[in-house]
Design an enzyme around this catalytic site. Structure first.
Site, PDB file in Angstrom:
ATOM      1  N   HIS A 295       0.844  -1.193   0.000  1.00 56.91           N
ATOM      2  CA  HIS A 295       0.000   0.000   0.000  1.00 56.91           C
ATOM      3  C   HIS A 295       0.881   1.245   0.000  1.00 56.91           C
ATOM      4  CE1 HIS A 295       0.433  -0.715   4.483  1.00 56.91           C
ATOM      5  NE2 HIS A 295       0.860   0.523   4.369  1.00 56.91           N
TER       6      HIS A 295
HETATM    7  P1  TYD Z   1      -2.311  -2.819   7.515  1.00 56.31           P
HETATM    8  O1  TYD Z   1      -1.914  -1.389   7.491  1.00 56.31           O
HETATM    9  O2  TYD Z   1      -3.093  -3.337   6.358  1.00 56.31           O
HETATM   10  O3  TYD Z   1      -1.007  -3.689   7.743  1.00 56.31           O
HETATM   11  P2  TYD Z   1      -0.097  -4.423   6.631  1.00 56.31           P
HETATM   12  O4  TYD Z   1      -0.127  -3.580   5.396  1.00 56.31           O
HETATM   13  O5  TYD Z   1       1.266  -4.489   7.217  1.00 56.31           O
HETATM   14  O6  TYD Z   1      -0.671  -5.773   6.442  1.00 56.31           O
HETATM   15  O7  TYD Z   1      -3.118  -3.085   8.845  1.00 56.31           O
HETATM   16  C1  TYD Z   1      -3.604  -4.363   9.179  1.00 56.31           C
HETATM   17  C2  TYD Z   1      -4.941  -4.202   9.888  1.00 56.31           C
HETATM   18  O8  TYD Z   1      -4.812  -3.429  11.078  1.00 56.31           O
HETATM   19  C3  TYD Z   1      -5.982  -3.487   9.033  1.00 56.31           C
HETATM   20  O9  TYD Z   1      -7.239  -4.130   9.278  1.00 56.31           O
HETATM   21  C4  TYD Z   1      -6.028  -2.088   9.586  1.00 56.31           C
HETATM   22  C5  TYD Z   1      -5.674  -2.295  11.043  1.00 56.31           C
HETATM   23  N1  TYD Z   1      -4.957  -1.150  11.620  1.00 56.31           N
HETATM   24  C6  TYD Z   1      -5.587  -0.351  12.567  1.00 56.31           C
HETATM   25  O10 TYD Z   1      -6.755  -0.561  12.925  1.00 56.31           O
HETATM   26  N2  TYD Z   1      -4.892   0.696  13.107  1.00 56.31           N
HETATM   27  C7  TYD Z   1      -3.618   0.971  12.756  1.00 56.31           C
HETATM   28  O11 TYD Z   1      -3.005   1.931  13.285  1.00 56.31           O
HETATM   29  C8  TYD Z   1      -2.982   0.146  11.764  1.00 56.31           C
HETATM   30  C9  TYD Z   1      -1.582   0.409  11.313  1.00 56.31           C
HETATM   31  C10 TYD Z   1      -3.683  -0.903  11.222  1.00 56.31           C
END
Ligand code: TYD
Length: 139
Positions: free
Chosen positions: A54
């Site tokens: 992302h």
């Molecule tokens: P995500 O940013 O998609 O992590 P990655 O790209 O490393 O897999 O986040 C994973 C999940 O956590 C997604 O459902 C969003 C949630 N999330 C929060 O609720 N708060 C936050 O501060 C972060 C970073 C993620």
């Protein structure tokens, strides 16, 4: 002008007494170019797993790896660069508009992130074609 990512040495105090280890720290605005609204960590991830995929429209981040080895593949829409975080005192500052893949190189490596913004799913871009269109329209 487009902001580029940067690699910094976190402030680091190594204890002189054997086996007491080191201590790193970061102060908003003194060490990094943004104020910190949020801190999160990613843990328990096995080697060769990938996360991320992302970009952010407004969120600045400081990433560091206090334990283990993690590789960042950073793509600004024009070129890709790889940054390896394998020391607890190496920090990576990522401005908005970088597509990132995060590769775990060692089991249970920990990724710490300090972010300039609260969590907001609307400031994420999670589709690569959408990212490229956004970059071309907002360069
Ligand atoms: P995500 O940013 O998609 O992590 P990655 O790209 O490393 O897999 O986040 C994973 C999940 O956590 C997604 O459902 C969003 C949630 N999330 C929060 O609720 N708060 C936050 O501060 C972060 C970073 C993620």
């Amino acid at each position: 002008m487009k902001k580029s990512y940067s690699i910094i040495n976190l402030r680091n105090i190594q204890n002189e007494e054997k086996d007491l280890g080191g201590l790193t720290f970061v102060e908003e605005l003194n060490d990094i170019p943004f104020g910190i609204k949020r801190i999160y960590s990613i843990y328990g991830t096995k080697a060769e797993k990938r996360r991320g995929f992302h970009s952010h429209k407004s969120n600045w981040q400081l990433l560091f790896c206090p334990y283990g080895c993690i590789e960042l593949i950073l793509d600004d829409g024009y070129e890709k660069n790889v940054v390896v975080l394998d020391k607890p005192y190496t920090g990576l500052i990522i401005p908005p508009n970088y597509w990132r893949e995060i590769v775990w190189k060692q089991d249970n490596s920990v990724l710490m992130v300090a972010a300039s913004e609260m969590y907001d799913p609307d400031e994420y871009i999670r589709d690569y074609d959408e990212f490229m269109t956004y970059i071309q329209n907002n360069a």
